[in-house]
Design an enzyme around this catalytic site. Sequence first.
Site, PDB file in Angstrom:
ATOM      1  N   LYS A  56       0.829  -1.205   0.000  1.00 30.34           N
ATOM      2  CA  LYS A  56       0.000   0.000   0.000  1.00 30.34           C
ATOM      3  C   LYS A  56       0.862   1.253   0.000  1.00 30.34           C
ATOM      4  CE  LYS A  56      -3.754  -2.324   2.443  1.00 30.34           C
ATOM      5  NZ  LYS A  56      -4.510  -2.398   3.700  1.00 30.34           N
ATOM      6  N   ALA A  72      -0.516   0.549   6.050  1.00 31.56           N
ATOM      7  CA  ALA A  72      -0.755  -0.259   7.247  1.00 31.56           C
ATOM      8  C   ALA A  72      -1.749  -1.361   6.929  1.00 31.56           C
ATOM      9  CB  ALA A  72      -1.292   0.622   8.378  1.00 31.56           C
ATOM     10  N   ASP A  73      -1.550  -2.478   7.581  1.00 29.01           N
ATOM     11  CA  ASP A  73      -2.519  -3.563   7.461  1.00 29.01           C
ATOM     12  C   ASP A  73      -2.518  -4.357   8.752  1.00 29.01           C
ATOM     13  OD1 ASP A  73      -3.927  -6.124   6.371  1.00 29.01           O
ATOM     14  OD2 ASP A  73      -4.032  -4.667   4.736  1.00 29.01           O
ATOM     15  N   GLN A  74      -3.577  -5.136   8.911  1.00 23.76           N
ATOM     16  CA  GLN A  74      -3.692  -5.995  10.078  1.00 23.76           C
ATOM     17  C   GLN A  74      -4.280  -7.326   9.625  1.00 23.76           C
ATOM     18  OE1 GLN A  74      -6.770  -5.279  13.188  1.00 23.76           O
ATOM     19  NE2 GLN A  74      -5.007  -4.963  14.527  1.00 23.76           N
TER      20      GLN A  74
END
Length: 196
Positions: A56, A72-74
């Site tokens: 991203k 950011a990712d989770q």
Amino acid sequence: MTRFVLASGSQIRRQVLENAEIPFEIIKPDVDEAVIKAERADLTPAEMALVLGEAKSEAVSRQHPDALVLGADQTMELDGQLLDKLPDAGLARDRLKAMRGKPHHLHSGLALFRNGRKVWTWQQTSALHVRDFSDEFLESYLEKAGWALTASVGAYAYEGLGAQLFERVEGDYYAIIGLPLLPLLAVLREEGVLPS
């Protein structure tokens, strides 16, 4: 001051940055997470969170080389498996029953890029222990939770009603809701986005 961009459409990440009074703009990345997950199925759930955050950040950074871009990712891991967000709220009952009385892990992956190059990454894991809730509680929760059932992979919003699902957590509040804030603040000071 350094131009700072959040490469995300996440409402909670936006809110965290706004509440911390960080100057930023939002540019949503054109990244197909499903393709990345399929191509990189060899990764652990923790590694996947970081790879998605990097993808991203890099995508937006290439279009805006002057900016410091945060991706950011989770990801969520239950019984060693990487889980995706539910496409339909009707599936939440089964997901929550599978989580009942067990721990799961949320993996956060953050990446900063500038001019298409990686500047910084951060990976953090939180363990959340779901209590052995009753069927009565589950039905009440499903009725009240609304948007949270499909907005997060665990079918809960920890910052709201979803907190009632847990008996204990091991991890930072901000990491659990999707954006580990303190390590991000430190690097933003180093990079000239915030005063030191």
